[in-house]
Enzyme design. Structure first.
Site, PDB file in Angstrom:
ATOM      1  N   HIS A  98       0.830  -1.200   0.000  1.00 49.81           N
ATOM      2  CA  HIS A  98       0.000   0.000   0.000  1.00 49.81           C
ATOM      3  C   HIS A  98       0.864   1.250   0.000  1.00 49.81           C
ATOM      4  O   HIS A  98       2.012   1.243   0.418  1.00 49.81           O
ATOM      5  CB  HIS A  98      -1.001   0.001   1.174  1.00 49.81           C
ATOM      6  CG  HIS A  98      -0.511   0.643   2.423  1.00 49.81           C
ATOM      7  ND1 HIS A  98      -0.526   2.012   2.615  1.00 49.81           N
ATOM      8  CD2 HIS A  98      -0.008   0.124   3.555  1.00 49.81           C
ATOM      9  CE1 HIS A  98      -0.051   2.285   3.808  1.00 49.81           C
ATOM     10  NE2 HIS A  98       0.284   1.165   4.403  1.00 49.81           N
ATOM     11  N   CYS A  99       0.279   2.313  -0.532  1.00 51.05           N
ATOM     12  CA  CYS A  99       0.907   3.625  -0.545  1.00 51.05           C
ATOM     13  C   CYS A  99      -0.186   4.629  -0.167  1.00 51.05           C
ATOM     14  O   CYS A  99      -1.126   4.277   0.530  1.00 51.05           O
ATOM     15  CB  CYS A  99       1.521   3.931  -1.916  1.00 51.05           C
ATOM     16  SG  CYS A  99       0.329   3.969  -3.264  1.00 51.05           S
ATOM     17  N   ARG A 100      -0.086   5.842  -0.635  1.00 58.74           N
ATOM     18  CA  ARG A 100      -1.085   6.850  -0.296  1.00 58.74           C
ATOM     19  C   ARG A 100      -2.395   6.625  -1.057  1.00 58.74           C
ATOM     20  O   ARG A 100      -3.459   6.597  -0.480  1.00 58.74           O
ATOM     21  CB  ARG A 100      -0.522   8.246  -0.588  1.00 58.74           C
ATOM     22  CG  ARG A 100      -1.462   9.371  -0.251  1.00 58.74           C
ATOM     23  CD  ARG A 100      -0.782  10.733  -0.457  1.00 58.74           C
ATOM     24  NE  ARG A 100      -1.753  11.792  -0.310  1.00 58.74           N
ATOM     25  CZ  ARG A 100      -2.459  12.293  -1.311  1.00 58.74           C
ATOM     26  NH1 ARG A 100      -2.297  11.841  -2.534  1.00 58.74           N
ATOM     27  NH2 ARG A 100      -3.328  13.259  -1.105  1.00 58.74           N
TER      28      ARG A 100
END
Length: 185
Positions: free
Chosen positions: A62-64
């Site tokens: 996951h990232c932003r």
């Protein structure tokens, strides 16, 4: 295996201990807010730190918002990880689903807000100086405008990377912060 996973699906996998969650954002972003079970390995360090990840358990990245997660997913699949999924919509979707995030007690402006402040200052300074000192100062504004165009079209922002390395954005430790230094929202 699907390449995207929803926040509710991820919540279930975490609850059952069926995946390994990796946050590929920068340390300052992770300190601002993170999913407590996530292990921080920034996208730029992923290839050299891939050996730290288990190959026998599904990985969720996951990232932003999902873009860096997709890049990380592609890198890991090229490195031989077969079970890699990306959290659809990133931590923004996780929060929108009402799921909890943790954050460090130390507060700084969010990285994107720092980028916006720096670019706004550069553009305004260039405009004022071009009107009051010399017309060539307009190129300072043009420089920042070109940087925004490049960042928007490629997803790579050199200014964000530079700002993430500034002393006020340094985060002690690369892993999740300890419970005594975190607050769950």
């Amino acid at each position: 295996m699907q390449t995207q996973i929803s926040p509710s699906q991820l919540k279930q996998l975490i609850a059952n201990g069926e995946c390994h969650l990796v946050d590929v954002r920068e340390p300052v972003e992770h300190a601002e807010e993170h999913i407590r079970e996530a292990r921080l390995i920034p996208l730029g360090e992923l290839e050299k730190r891939a050996a730290e990840l288990p190959k026998d358990k599904p990985l969720v990245i996951h990232c932003r918002s999902g873009k860096r997660g997709t890049q990380a997913q592609e890198k890991l699949m090229k490195l031989g990880f077969g079970q890699v999924q990306n959290l659809e919509g990133g931590i923004q979707a996780w929060k929108a689903a009402g799921l909890p995030v943790a954050s460090a007690e130390k507060k700084v402006f969010p990285l994107m807000q720092q980028v916006q402040l720096a670019i706004g200052t550069g553009v305004l300074t260039g405009a004022v100086l071009s009107l009051t000192v010399h017309p060539y100062w307009v190129f300072l504004s043009a420089f920042f405008g070109a940087g925004l165009l490049f960042a928007g079209s490629t997803g790579w922002c050199g200014l964000a990377i530079l700002l993430s390395k500034m002393p006020w954005n340094r985060v002690s430790g690369q892993a999740c912060c300890s419970p005594k230094n975190c607050a769950v929202n």
